[in-house]
Design a protein around this motif. Structure first.
Motif, PDB file in Angstrom:
ATOM      1  N   TYR A 314       1.151  -1.415  -0.133  1.00 30.96           N
ATOM      2  CA  TYR A 314       0.081   0.055  -0.107  1.00 30.96           C
ATOM      3  C   TYR A 314       1.206   1.125   0.168  1.00 30.96           C
ATOM      4  CZ  TYR A 314      -4.014  -2.314   0.836  1.00 30.96           C
ATOM      5  OH  TYR A 314      -5.115  -3.659   0.534  1.00 30.96           O
ATOM      6  N   ASP A 315       1.874   1.354  -0.502  1.00 28.39           N
ATOM      7  CA  ASP A 315       3.023   2.408  -1.555  1.00 28.39           C
ATOM      8  C   ASP A 315       3.395   3.165  -0.564  1.00 28.39           C
ATOM      9  OD1 ASP A 315       1.510   3.660  -3.182  1.00 28.39           O
ATOM     10  OD2 ASP A 315       0.114   4.793  -2.242  1.00 28.39           O
ATOM     11  N   HIS A 316       3.998   2.004   0.600  1.00 26.35           N
ATOM     12  CA  HIS A 316       5.011   2.129   1.610  1.00 26.35           C
ATOM     13  C   HIS A 316       5.618   0.876   1.519  1.00 26.35           C
ATOM     14  CE1 HIS A 316       2.233   4.904   4.409  1.00 26.35           C
ATOM     15  NE2 HIS A 316       1.445   3.481   4.633  1.00 26.35           N
ATOM     16  N   GLU A 317       7.211   1.471   1.954  1.00 30.32           N
ATOM     17  CA  GLU A 317       8.179   0.402   2.228  1.00 30.32           C
ATOM     18  C   GLU A 317       7.824  -0.652   3.397  1.00 30.32           C
ATOM     19  OE1 GLU A 317      12.437   1.514   1.804  1.00 30.32           O
ATOM     20  OE2 GLU A 317      11.431   3.118   0.108  1.00 30.32           O
ATOM     21  N   VAL A 318       8.109  -1.789   3.030  1.00 31.68           N
ATOM     22  CA  VAL A 318       8.182  -3.214   4.059  1.00 31.68           C
ATOM     23  C   VAL A 318       8.667  -3.929   4.043  1.00 31.68           C
ATOM     24  CG1 VAL A 318       5.619  -2.461   4.481  1.00 31.68           C
ATOM     25  CG2 VAL A 318       6.592  -4.238   2.793  1.00 31.68           C
ATOM     26  N   SER A 319       9.189  -4.445   5.413  1.00 28.67           N
ATOM     27  CA  SER A 319      10.651  -5.894   5.416  1.00 28.67           C
ATOM     28  C   SER A 319       9.683  -6.752   5.050  1.00 28.67           C
ATOM     29  CB  SER A 319      11.259  -5.499   6.197  1.00 28.67           C
ATOM     30  OG  SER A 319      12.344  -5.070   5.640  1.00 28.67           O
ATOM     31  N   VAL A 320       9.450  -8.059   4.270  1.00 31.59           N
ATOM     32  CA  VAL A 320       8.667  -9.124   4.320  1.00 31.59           C
ATOM     33  C   VAL A 320       9.119 -10.705   4.925  1.00 31.59           C
ATOM     34  CG1 VAL A 320       6.989 -10.184   3.422  1.00 31.59           C
ATOM     35  CG2 VAL A 320       7.296  -8.219   3.048  1.00 31.59           C
ATOM     36  N   LEU A 321       8.827 -11.001   6.229  1.00 30.54           N
ATOM     37  CA  LEU A 321       9.675 -12.075   6.330  1.00 30.54           C
ATOM     38  C   LEU A 321       8.200 -13.294   6.096  1.00 30.54           C
ATOM     39  CD1 LEU A 321      12.076 -13.901   7.721  1.00 30.54           C
ATOM     40  CD2 LEU A 321      10.939 -13.486   9.764  1.00 30.54           C
ATOM     41  N   GLU A 322       8.759 -14.398   5.398  1.00 31.39           N
ATOM     42  CA  GLU A 322       7.707 -15.268   5.673  1.00 31.39           C
ATOM     43  C   GLU A 322       8.456 -16.945   5.361  1.00 31.39           C
ATOM     44  OE1 GLU A 322       6.428 -15.075   1.333  1.00 31.39           O
ATOM     45  OE2 GLU A 322       6.477 -17.755   1.749  1.00 31.39           O
ATOM     46  N   MET A 323       7.249 -17.554   6.093  1.00 31.51           N
ATOM     47  CA  MET A 323       7.608 -18.994   7.064  1.00 31.51           C
ATOM     48  C   MET A 323       6.494 -19.313   6.143  1.00 31.51           C
ATOM     49  SD  MET A 323       7.756 -21.136  10.138  1.00 31.51           S
ATOM     50  CE  MET A 323       7.580 -22.530   9.887  1.00 31.51           C
ATOM     51  N   ASP A 324       6.957 -21.149   5.237  1.00 30.19           N
ATOM     52  CA  ASP A 324       5.725 -21.612   4.727  1.00 30.19           C
ATOM     53  C   ASP A 324       6.393 -23.551   4.983  1.00 30.19           C
ATOM     54  OD1 ASP A 324       3.877 -23.385   3.316  1.00 30.19           O
ATOM     55  OD2 ASP A 324       4.354 -22.548   1.314  1.00 30.19           O
ATOM     56  N   GLY A 325       5.230 -23.695   6.220  1.00 33.65           N
ATOM     57  CA  GLY A 325       5.426 -25.422   6.879  1.00 33.65           C
ATOM     58  C   GLY A 325       5.547 -25.367   7.964  1.00 33.65           C
ATOM     59  N   GLN A 326       5.977 -26.535   8.658  1.00 29.90           N
ATOM     60  CA  GLN A 326       5.321 -26.379   9.664  1.00 29.90           C
ATOM     61  C   GLN A 326       6.470 -27.065  10.100  1.00 29.90           C
ATOM     62  OE1 GLN A 326       1.586 -27.980  10.240  1.00 29.90           O
ATOM     63  NE2 GLN A 326       2.067 -30.383  10.308  1.00 29.90           N
ATOM     64  N   PHE A 327       6.943 -26.395  12.095  1.00 29.50           N
ATOM     65  CA  PHE A 327       8.479 -27.567  12.500  1.00 29.50           C
ATOM     66  C   PHE A 327       7.728 -28.733  13.408  1.00 29.50           C
ATOM     67  CE2 PHE A 327       8.406 -23.077  13.471  1.00 29.50           C
ATOM     68  CZ  PHE A 327       9.873 -22.628  13.481  1.00 29.50           C
ATOM     69  N   ASP A 328       8.507 -29.898  12.841  1.00 32.60           N
ATOM     70  CA  ASP A 328       7.923 -31.074  14.095  1.00 32.60           C
ATOM     71  C   ASP A 328       8.529 -31.600  15.676  1.00 32.60           C
ATOM     72  OD1 ASP A 328       7.546 -32.082  11.330  1.00 32.60           O
ATOM     73  OD2 ASP A 328       9.191 -33.609  11.256  1.00 32.60           O
ATOM     74  N   ARG A 329       9.644 -30.604  15.586  1.00 33.32           N
ATOM     75  CA  ARG A 329      10.500 -30.095  16.903  1.00 33.32           C
ATOM     76  C   ARG A 329      10.448 -28.856  17.007  1.00 33.32           C
ATOM     77  NH1 ARG A 329      14.858 -34.792  17.431  1.00 33.32           N
ATOM     78  NH2 ARG A 329      15.051 -33.676  19.803  1.00 33.32           N
ATOM     79  N   LEU A 330       9.833 -28.455  18.067  1.00 32.11           N
ATOM     80  CA  LEU A 330       9.650 -27.161  19.161  1.00 32.11           C
ATOM     81  C   LEU A 330      11.133 -27.196  19.866  1.00 32.11           C
ATOM     82  CD1 LEU A 330       6.630 -25.205  19.623  1.00 32.11           C
ATOM     83  CD2 LEU A 330       7.285 -25.012  18.049  1.00 32.11           C
ATOM     84  N   ASP A 331      11.802 -27.590  19.800  1.00 31.38           N
ATOM     85  CA  ASP A 331      12.482 -27.989  20.763  1.00 31.38           C
ATOM     86  C   ASP A 331      13.772 -27.178  20.020  1.00 31.38           C
ATOM     87  OD1 ASP A 331      12.856 -30.052  19.509  1.00 31.38           O
ATOM     88  OD2 ASP A 331      13.616 -31.098  21.853  1.00 31.38           O
ATOM     89  N   SER A 364       1.127 -23.110  17.321  1.00 30.53           N
ATOM     90  CA  SER A 364       2.517 -22.861  17.490  1.00 30.53           C
ATOM     91  C   SER A 364       3.095 -23.557  16.766  1.00 30.53           C
ATOM     92  CB  SER A 364       2.014 -24.048  19.017  1.00 30.53           C
ATOM     93  OG  SER A 364       1.948 -23.058  19.725  1.00 30.53           O
ATOM     94  N   ASN A 365       3.364 -24.605  15.884  1.00 38.75           N
ATOM     95  CA  ASN A 365       3.722 -25.001  14.768  1.00 38.75           C
ATOM     96  C   ASN A 365       4.113 -24.390  13.309  1.00 38.75           C
ATOM     97  OD1 ASN A 365       1.476 -25.818  14.023  1.00 38.75           O
ATOM     98  ND2 ASN A 365       2.290 -27.879  13.644  1.00 38.75           N
ATOM     99  N   ASN A 366       3.609 -23.454  13.424  1.00 40.74           N
ATOM    100  CA  ASN A 366       3.995 -22.823  12.717  1.00 40.74           C
ATOM    101  C   ASN A 366       4.446 -21.368  12.633  1.00 40.74           C
ATOM    102  OD1 ASN A 366       1.267 -21.844  12.545  1.00 40.74           O
ATOM    103  ND2 ASN A 366       0.641 -23.015  11.410  1.00 40.74           N
ATOM    104  N   GLY A 367       4.238 -20.339  11.441  1.00 41.27           N
ATOM    105  CA  GLY A 367       4.359 -19.361  11.585  1.00 41.27           C
ATOM    106  C   GLY A 367       3.547 -18.406  11.871  1.00 41.27           C
ATOM    107  N   THR A 368       2.418 -18.747  12.333  1.00 36.80           N
ATOM    108  CA  THR A 368       1.121 -18.062  12.868  1.00 36.80           C
ATOM    109  C   THR A 368       1.883 -17.600  14.585  1.00 36.80           C
ATOM    110  OG1 THR A 368      -0.157 -19.453  13.258  1.00 36.80           O
ATOM    111  CG2 THR A 368      -0.702 -17.976  11.622  1.00 36.80           C
ATOM    112  N   GLY A 369       2.429 -18.905  15.193  1.00 36.28           N
ATOM    113  CA  GLY A 369       2.825 -18.972  16.677  1.00 36.28           C
ATOM    114  C   GLY A 369       3.557 -18.341  16.319  1.00 36.28           C
ATOM    115  N   LEU A 370       5.182 -18.106  15.572  1.00 40.51           N
ATOM    116  CA  LEU A 370       6.427 -17.712  15.780  1.00 40.51           C
ATOM    117  C   LEU A 370       6.101 -16.028  15.334  1.00 40.51           C
ATOM    118  CD1 LEU A 370       9.066 -18.271  15.502  1.00 40.51           C
ATOM    119  CD2 LEU A 370       9.383 -18.140  12.750  1.00 40.51           C
TER     120      LEU A 370
END
Ligand code: ATP
Ligand code: 5RP
Length: 400
Positions: A314-331, A364-370
């Motif tokens: 929307y006309d603003h400069e942004v930085s975008v970080l993206e994650m696709d997929g899910q973690f098997d082990r949170l540790d 918690s195992n994907n980008g939404t939680g992170l």
């Protein structure tokens, strides 16, 4: 700490006669600057001591899009549990913890369920909401004054008697319209929009409303369809104002996926926002694609892919970080965390610790939680900077 404490009630803002009744109500007065309200004062406006400052955060999203989950993560970053006001209405939508008070903007519906039905408007329609009162009350709280906020009762569909809200250190206003009204928007110190794509929203709504609320598949579909025109007109448009957007999309790792279980999540961070330095992967400002799976991160099908880079939103400069997929082990998350910078953590591994602590929360195992966890830490950092700035200004003022 000095706090100005005129109580704004829903009634006092609507009826001139009740203004005089409420004008001199002062419930709390701590030490510090005191300003007397003249008996014949025409306005409820009073100037408050700069010693008190409430930082105001706006969180916008459609219903069922993860606001409550995000709030639980945010509150946890500040420590302590959040609970409804003690001894108050059991159907209150407010959550209070030591540092934060979260108010739900549904409480500013001006029409109850029957009223909306009679007028043929949805809750998303600005005509069903009282933005004047929302503005007055958020402003009062930001200036350190308590308010008597109305309550929209989701169980009965009625407007209940108001509840007292005292000014907190951090006020979060969450709901459909935190950035819709320019006056309210200007009061926000930071704003977030949870942008859940239609496919994902549908999957989440089915999961919750069928399992927990006993709705049928058909009625869920019908309710999403009925809301869509107003959602597009009044809610979705607010994302252009957000300092940070969490966008949740179907995965690109599984061709033609229609299960909606694996998610692609983008964290869109506006550049140039005071006290908010966007997070970056490896090298600030570069464009990066990273598959972390291998010796240090266990990934089952379809794997995990990160991306990072500059963009325009929307006309603003942004930085975008993206994650696709899910973690098997949170540790093992620490491996990913160690490659991210500007996280505003207080110690190495704090993101991973927060994620592990709430591994039972949805996402918690994907980008939404992170990304929700990262935004929580950025808000804590922003809050600390604002408080520091105010303290420095006070020291300067005393010198003068
Ligand atoms: N990150 C996530 N991953 C998977 N499912 C999620 C996620 N966040 C939320 N959900 C699903 O969506 C439902 C609604 O989440 P939540 O209660 O946090 O949303 P909300 O925006 O506060 O809803 P409402 O405004 O209707 O109360 C949850 O019960 C869960 O099923
Ligand atoms: O969009 C919503 C915000 O959460 C609700 O639908 C709105 O508040 C109306 O409430 P109800 O569905 O209980 O009549």
């Amino acid at each position: 700490m000095a706090v100005c404490t005129t109580v704004y009630t829903a009634a006092s803002l609507h009826s001139p006669s009740s203004i005089s009744r409420h004008r001199n109500q002062q419930l709390f007065f701590f030490s510090g600057e005191k300003r007397r309200l003249g008996k014949r004062s025409n306005s409820l406006e009073i100037s408050c001591s700069a010693e008190f400052s409430t930082v105001v955060i706006g969180l916008a999203a459609d219903s069922g899009c993860g606001k409550s989950t995000f709030m639980r993560r945010l509150t946890s970053v500040f420590g302590g549990a959040a609970a409804p006001p003690r001894g108050g209405n059991p159907d209150s939508n407010t959550l209070i913890s030591d540092t934060t008070t979260v108010i739900c903007l549904d409480d500013f519906h001006s029409l109850d369920r029957t009223g909306r039905k009679e007028k043929g408007v949805t809750a998303l329609d600005p005509r069903a909401n009282d933005f004047d009162l929302m503005y007055e009350q958020v402003k009062a709280l930001k200036q350190g004054r308590a308010v008597e906020k109305p309550i929209y009762n989701h169980v009965s569909g009625l407007l209940d008697p108001p509840e007292l809200i005292k000014p907190p250190r951090i006020l979060v206003i969450e709901g459909l319209h935190p950035m819709y009204d320019a006056r309210v928007r200007d009061l926000l110190d930071f704003s977030i929009y949870l942008d859940i794509s239609n496919e994902v929203k549908f999957a989440w709504k089915i999961q919750r409303d069928m399992a927990e609320r006993g709705h049928s598949l058909e009625s869920i579909k019908a309710s999403i369809e009925a809301r869509k025109p107003d959602f597009d007109a009044y809610i979705d448009t607010q994302k252009q104002y957000a300092d940070c957007v969490i966008e949740v999309l179907p995965t690109q790792l599984i061709p033609d996926d229609n299960e909606g279980k694996v998610l692609r999540v983008k964290l869109v961070m506006k550049e140039g926002v005071k006290y908010f330095d966007p997070v970056y992967l490896f090298d600030e400002g570069s464009t990066i694609s990273w598959i972390p799976c291998g010796r240090k991160l266990t990934c089952s099908y379809p794997g995990i892919k990160f991306a990072y880079g500059p963009d325009v939103y929307y006309d603003h400069e942004v930085s975008v970080l993206e994650m696709d997929g899910q973690f098997d082990r949170l540790d093992e998350l620490i491996y990913v965390e160690s490659h991210l910078s500007n996280l505003s953590t207080k110690f190495y591994g704090e993101v991973s610790q927060q994620m592990l602590k709430h591994s039972d929360f949805p996402g918690s195992n994907n980008g939404t939680g992170l990304f929700q966890t990262i935004v929580g830490l950025k808000i804590r950092d922003l809050y600390e900077h604002i408080i520091e700035e105010k303290a420095a200004a006070r020291v300067e003022a005393t010198k003068v």
